[in-house]
Each structure stands twice: as C-alpha cells, then as structure tokens.
Design a protein around this motif. Structure first.
Motif, mmCIF file in Angstrom:
data_model
loop_
_atom_site.group_PDB
_atom_site.id
_atom_site.type_symbol
_atom_site.label_atom_id
_atom_site.label_comp_id
_atom_site.label_asym_id
_atom_site.label_seq_id
_atom_site.Cartn_x
_atom_site.Cartn_y
_atom_site.Cartn_z
ATOM 1 N N SER A 121 -30.888 -17.880 -21.179
ATOM 2 C CA SER A 121 -30.985 -18.815 -20.057
ATOM 3 C C SER A 121 -29.887 -18.514 -19.047
ATOM 4 C CB SER A 121 -30.859 -20.254 -20.573
ATOM 5 O OG SER A 121 -30.706 -21.158 -19.520
ATOM 6 N N GLN A 122 -30.239 -18.742 -17.778
ATOM 7 C CA GLN A 122 -29.239 -18.572 -16.724
ATOM 8 C C GLN A 122 -28.113 -19.593 -16.866
ATOM 9 O OE1 GLN A 122 -32.568 -18.911 -15.979
ATOM 10 N NE2 GLN A 122 -32.990 -16.731 -15.697
ATOM 11 N N ALA A 123 -28.448 -20.761 -17.409
ATOM 12 C CA ALA A 123 -27.437 -21.802 -17.590
ATOM 13 C C ALA A 123 -26.371 -21.357 -18.581
ATOM 14 C CB ALA A 123 -28.100 -23.093 -18.063
ATOM 15 N N TYR A 124 -26.782 -20.676 -19.662
ATOM 16 C CA TYR A 124 -25.815 -20.167 -20.634
ATOM 17 C C TYR A 124 -24.894 -19.129 -19.995
ATOM 18 C CZ TYR A 124 -28.677 -22.354 -24.281
ATOM 19 O OH TYR A 124 -29.362 -23.255 -25.070
ATOM 20 N N ALA A 125 -25.486 -18.232 -19.217
ATOM 21 C CA ALA A 125 -24.682 -17.194 -18.565
ATOM 22 C C ALA A 125 -23.702 -17.813 -17.578
ATOM 23 C CB ALA A 125 -25.591 -16.198 -17.851
ATOM 24 N N THR A 126 -24.131 -18.835 -16.859
ATOM 25 C CA THR A 126 -23.248 -19.511 -15.905
ATOM 26 C C THR A 126 -22.108 -20.218 -16.627
ATOM 27 O OG1 THR A 126 -25.117 -19.849 -14.396
ATOM 28 C CG2 THR A 126 -23.156 -21.208 -14.048
ATOM 29 N N ALA A 127 -22.442 -20.903 -17.738
ATOM 30 C CA ALA A 127 -21.410 -21.605 -18.509
ATOM 31 C C ALA A 127 -20.394 -20.625 -19.086
ATOM 32 C CB ALA A 127 -22.061 -22.418 -19.623
ATOM 33 N N VAL A 128 -20.881 -19.509 -19.604
ATOM 34 C CA VAL A 128 -19.986 -18.476 -20.140
ATOM 35 C C VAL A 128 -19.081 -17.927 -19.037
ATOM 36 C CG1 VAL A 128 -19.921 -16.133 -21.058
ATOM 37 C CG2 VAL A 128 -21.440 -17.826 -22.087
ATOM 38 N N SER A 129 -19.645 -17.720 -17.855
ATOM 39 C CA SER A 129 -18.865 -17.191 -16.730
ATOM 40 C C SER A 129 -17.743 -18.144 -16.336
ATOM 41 C CB SER A 129 -19.783 -16.950 -15.529
ATOM 42 O OG SER A 129 -20.790 -16.009 -15.842
ATOM 43 N N VAL A 130 -18.055 -19.421 -16.245
ATOM 44 C CA VAL A 130 -17.028 -20.419 -15.905
ATOM 45 C C VAL A 130 -15.939 -20.438 -16.977
ATOM 46 C CG1 VAL A 130 -16.588 -22.882 -15.584
ATOM 47 C CG2 VAL A 130 -18.611 -21.836 -14.554
ATOM 48 N N PHE A 131 -16.346 -20.376 -18.237
ATOM 49 C CA PHE A 131 -15.389 -20.381 -19.348
ATOM 50 C C PHE A 131 -14.454 -19.176 -19.268
ATOM 51 C CE2 PHE A 131 -14.368 -18.986 -23.719
ATOM 52 C CZ PHE A 131 -13.593 -20.082 -24.122
ATOM 53 N N PHE A 132 -15.005 -18.010 -18.986
ATOM 54 C CA PHE A 132 -14.177 -16.801 -18.896
ATOM 55 C C PHE A 132 -13.180 -16.898 -17.744
ATOM 56 C CE2 PHE A 132 -17.416 -13.777 -21.091
ATOM 57 C CZ PHE A 132 -17.028 -14.296 -22.312
ATOM 58 N N TRP A 133 -13.608 -17.395 -16.615
ATOM 59 C CA TRP A 133 -12.700 -17.541 -15.475
ATOM 60 C C TRP A 133 -11.554 -18.498 -15.817
ATOM 61 C CZ3 TRP A 133 -12.314 -15.096 -10.784
ATOM 62 C CH2 TRP A 133 -13.369 -14.248 -10.430
ATOM 63 N N VAL A 134 -11.881 -19.589 -16.486
ATOM 64 C CA VAL A 134 -10.850 -20.569 -16.845
ATOM 65 C C VAL A 134 -9.861 -19.966 -17.835
ATOM 66 C CG1 VAL A 134 -10.440 -22.772 -18.011
ATOM 67 C CG2 VAL A 134 -12.295 -22.569 -16.350
ATOM 68 N N VAL A 135 -10.377 -19.266 -18.860
ATOM 69 C CA VAL A 135 -9.504 -18.678 -19.880
ATOM 70 C C VAL A 135 -8.568 -17.640 -19.264
ATOM 71 C CG1 VAL A 135 -9.468 -17.184 -21.922
ATOM 72 C CG2 VAL A 135 -11.063 -19.100 -21.804
ATOM 73 N N ALA A 136 -9.129 -16.716 -18.473
ATOM 74 C CA ALA A 136 -8.307 -15.656 -17.884
ATOM 75 C C ALA A 136 -7.285 -16.230 -16.902
ATOM 76 C CB ALA A 136 -9.190 -14.626 -17.197
ATOM 77 N N CYS A 137 -7.729 -17.135 -16.051
ATOM 78 C CA CYS A 137 -6.822 -17.688 -15.029
ATOM 79 C C CYS A 137 -5.733 -18.555 -15.657
ATOM 80 C CB CYS A 137 -7.614 -18.498 -14.002
ATOM 81 S SG CYS A 137 -8.683 -17.488 -12.943
ATOM 82 N N SER A 138 -6.076 -19.283 -16.722
ATOM 83 C CA SER A 138 -5.063 -20.119 -17.370
ATOM 84 C C SER A 138 -3.969 -19.263 -17.999
ATOM 85 C CB SER A 138 -5.714 -21.006 -18.431
ATOM 86 O OG SER A 138 -6.319 -20.221 -19.448
ATOM 87 N N HIS A 139 -4.349 -18.113 -18.552
ATOM 88 C CA HIS A 139 -3.339 -17.217 -19.106
ATOM 89 C C HIS A 139 -2.468 -16.602 -18.011
ATOM 90 C CE1 HIS A 139 -5.646 -17.440 -22.857
ATOM 91 N NE2 HIS A 139 -4.580 -16.947 -23.451
ATOM 92 N N CYS A 140 -3.074 -16.331 -16.875
ATOM 93 C CA CYS A 140 -2.324 -15.651 -15.806
ATOM 94 C C CYS A 140 -1.477 -16.595 -14.968
ATOM 95 C CB CYS A 140 -3.291 -14.891 -14.903
ATOM 96 S SG CYS A 140 -4.048 -13.474 -15.729
ATOM 97 N N THR A 141 -1.553 -17.890 -15.239
ATOM 98 C CA THR A 141 -0.631 -18.804 -14.557
ATOM 99 C C THR A 141 0.814 -18.541 -14.967
ATOM 100 O OG1 THR A 141 -1.052 -20.439 -16.302
ATOM 101 C CG2 THR A 141 -2.321 -20.659 -14.253
ATOM 102 N N ILE A 142 1.011 -17.728 -15.999
ATOM 103 C CA ILE A 142 2.367 -17.353 -16.399
ATOM 104 C C ILE A 142 3.097 -16.670 -15.248
ATOM 105 C CG2 ILE A 142 1.676 -15.099 -17.314
ATOM 106 C CD1 ILE A 142 4.353 -17.439 -18.780
ATOM 107 N N THR A 143 2.347 -16.035 -14.333
ATOM 108 C CA THR A 143 2.988 -15.388 -13.185
ATOM 109 C C THR A 143 3.690 -16.415 -12.301
ATOM 110 O OG1 THR A 143 0.918 -15.520 -11.905
ATOM 111 C CG2 THR A 143 1.323 -13.498 -13.149
ATOM 112 N N PHE A 144 3.124 -17.619 -12.202
ATOM 113 C CA PHE A 144 3.767 -18.671 -11.417
ATOM 114 C C PHE A 144 4.901 -19.326 -12.204
ATOM 115 C CE2 PHE A 144 -0.494 -18.399 -9.574
ATOM 116 C CZ PHE A 144 -0.195 -18.334 -8.221
#
Length: 333
Positions: A121-144
């Motif tokens: 489903s496109q909904a699953y792919a969209t949910a996975v995409s949002v999850f990946f963005w959140v996980v990666a960006c939350s880890h990279c807040t270490i730069t701030f």
C-alpha cells in the motif's frame, strides 16, 4: 583538525558530485513526481524520498565548497555551520535507510509475489518514509547540541587568529563525551542494520530471479545492476565514515583520516541515480529521452558547423576563380 588535507582533492570531489548529481537527481525527481501523481507505487514513493534527500545535500554542497576553498576554514555566518552539518549528515543516514527499504521492497516482491501484491500500500510506504526521516533527523540533531555545548561546533584555529573558525571540528573533552557514544549508536542503528538487511535482501533477490526460467535476461541484468550499485554505494560512500565512529569511540577522539572518509559520503548523491535507473522504468524513460535530446542537439550543432565550414570553403574557393578569370581577360586583351 587535519590541516594536511588536500584542498584540490576536496574541491574536485565536491564539484564532481555537484555537476553529476544535481542534474541527474533533478531529472529523476521530476520523473518520479509525475509517476507518483498519476499512479503511485511503494517503490516510487521510496525513490522519491531518496531523491529529495540527495537534492537537499546538493543544495547545501556549495557551502562546503566555500569552506574547502577557504582552506577548510568556515568564512560563512556561524548559524550555517550546524544547519549545513545537519543536512549533510542527515542525507547520509536518510539515504542508507531508504536504500534498505528499497532492497526490502524488491525482495518481498519476488519472494512473496502474491501476498506482497495484495498487501502492499502507498500508505505503508508513506508511513515508513515519515518514520525514516524522523529517525535520521533526530539522530542528526547532535550537530546542534554539540554546536552550543561550550560554544563549539566552531573552534578557533589558532590563538593568534581568534576570528578563524573551523566548522564541526576540534571538539573539547566535554563535547566528545556527548558525541562519541552517539556516533557509536548511529553506526549500529543507521549503518550496520541497514547494511545487513540490504545485503540479505539483494542476495536473495538476485538468487530467486536467476532461478526463475520465465524472467527475461534484461530484467535479470537490471536486478544484478541494482544490487551491485546499492552495495557499492554502501561500501564506498558509507562504510569508511561509519567505521570512523567505532575507531573514534575506542580511541576517545576523531581519527585524522575521518575527514577523507566523510568526503567519500558526498559521492552518494552521484551514485544514487544509478539505483534510480535500475529501480524505476519511469526514470529509465526520462534518462533515455534526455540522452536522445542531447544527441539530437549535438547532431544539429555538428551539422550546422559542418554546413558552415562547407559554405566558408566554397566562398573561399570562388574568390580565386574570379580573380583568375579577370587575370585571363586582362592577358587576352
């Protein structure tokens, strides 16, 4: 800070990545966006997110070029340092996560074709995409966090030149106590797990396709190309930089070769379009049309130059003929 780094090498890799990566990623982004708007599939959504990540990196890459051209000093406004680092590092791990997701999608499609086709489903792919963005960006807040931990992300280059700063280098002991454990966790979660999953999925993906008798040879070649391109991307672009996390954690300091390993991650933005090409027929058609258009324009320019050359040669030949005719008449009279 490793001040012995070769600035021409850094600029060469940055410029190469920008010149190759930006047009190819923009072309892939356009093709995938059109596809998603008309008939979206999970693989198209995943690939579209991967192109967005690469384009963000390429947009901020000129700031890294300015840094390299300034002798690896940071001449730009200070707030751009953590922002550029956030985009730069975020793109690395967003790419690794989406490359893993693409490998899983490809594997499930051939290992469980009926079940996966009914449940995808496109909904699953969209949910996975949002999850990946959140996980990666939350880890990279270490730069701030590191930037404002004892006022560093920037560090003074010399005591005699207090206005010279280096971006995200020369960390204090306090900063390293925060940064090194985070890097080790990032190595495990955002590199090792995606890499292991990707290797497992593509080995089985290729193995299953090769065993099927009714699959065209061209499709099997595309499968091998996709697997090879993705694994090369992981090994060349991501592995050296992530290994530096482990070495730094053991040594309690960033290894001096880390800057070169980080430089290799930039190549990811120029290698991903190969993954797009082998993964999506829409991207293949877009690249084919673009190449056909370039060949047509090149042929037109070549033909125009050839015609101009012939015209010039003919005009140049008529002058001597006219002159020799006048001279003949003069001699006859």
């Amino acid at each position: 800070m490793n001040l012995n780094i070769s600035i021409p090498v850094v600029l060469t890799i940055y410029i190469f990545t920008f010149v190759i990566g930006l047009p190819s990623n923009l072309l892939a982004f356009y093709a995938l966006l059109v596809k998603v708007r008309h008939k979206p599939t999970p693989i198209d959504i995943l690939l579209l997110n991967l192109t967005i990540s690469d384009i963000l990196l390429l947009i901020f890459l000129p700031f890294k070029m300015v840094e390299a051209a300034s002798g690896m000093q940071w001449p730009l406004p200070k707030f751009l340092c953590p922002l550029t680092s956030f985009i730069y590092f975020g793109s690395i791990y967003i790419s690794s996560l989406f490359l893993m997701a693409i490998s899983v999608e490809r594997y499930l499609g051939v290992a469980f074709p009926i079940t996966y086709k009914l449940r995808r489903s496109q909904a699953y792919a969209t949910a996975v995409s949002v999850f990946f963005w959140v996980v990666a960006c939350s880890h990279c807040t270490i730069t701030f966090i590191v930037q404002y931990k004892e006022d560093s992300g920037f560090s003074c280059g010399t005591t005699s030149s207090p206005q010279i700063f280096y971006c995200y280098e020369n960390f204090t002991d306090t900063q390293l106590r925060v940064l090194l454990p985070v890097r080790l966790e990032v190595f495990i979660v955002l590199f090792c797990v995606p890499f292991i999953v990707t290797v497992f999925c593509y080995i089985n993906f290729v193995r299953i396709l090769m065993a099927l008798p009714n699959i065209p040879v061209q499709k099997k070649q595309r499968a091998v190309g996709l697997a090879v391109a993705t694994l090369v991307n992981f090994i060349v672009s991501f592995a050296p930089y992530n290994v530096s996390h482990v070495v730094g954690f053991v040594q309690h300091d960033s290894p001096p070769w880390r800057v070169y390993a980080l430089l290799l991650t930039t190549l990811n933005a120029s290698l991903d379009p190969i993954v797009f090409y082998f993964s999506s027929s829409a991207v293949q058609q877009a690249f084919a049309k673009c190449l056909a258009g370039l060949r047509h324009q090149l042929s037109a320019i070549t033909a125009k130059c050839h015609l101009g050359c012939l015209t010039h040669c003919e005009e140049g030949g008529s002058v001597p003929e006219a002159a020799s005719g006048d001279k003949a008449e003069e001699l006859t009279s």
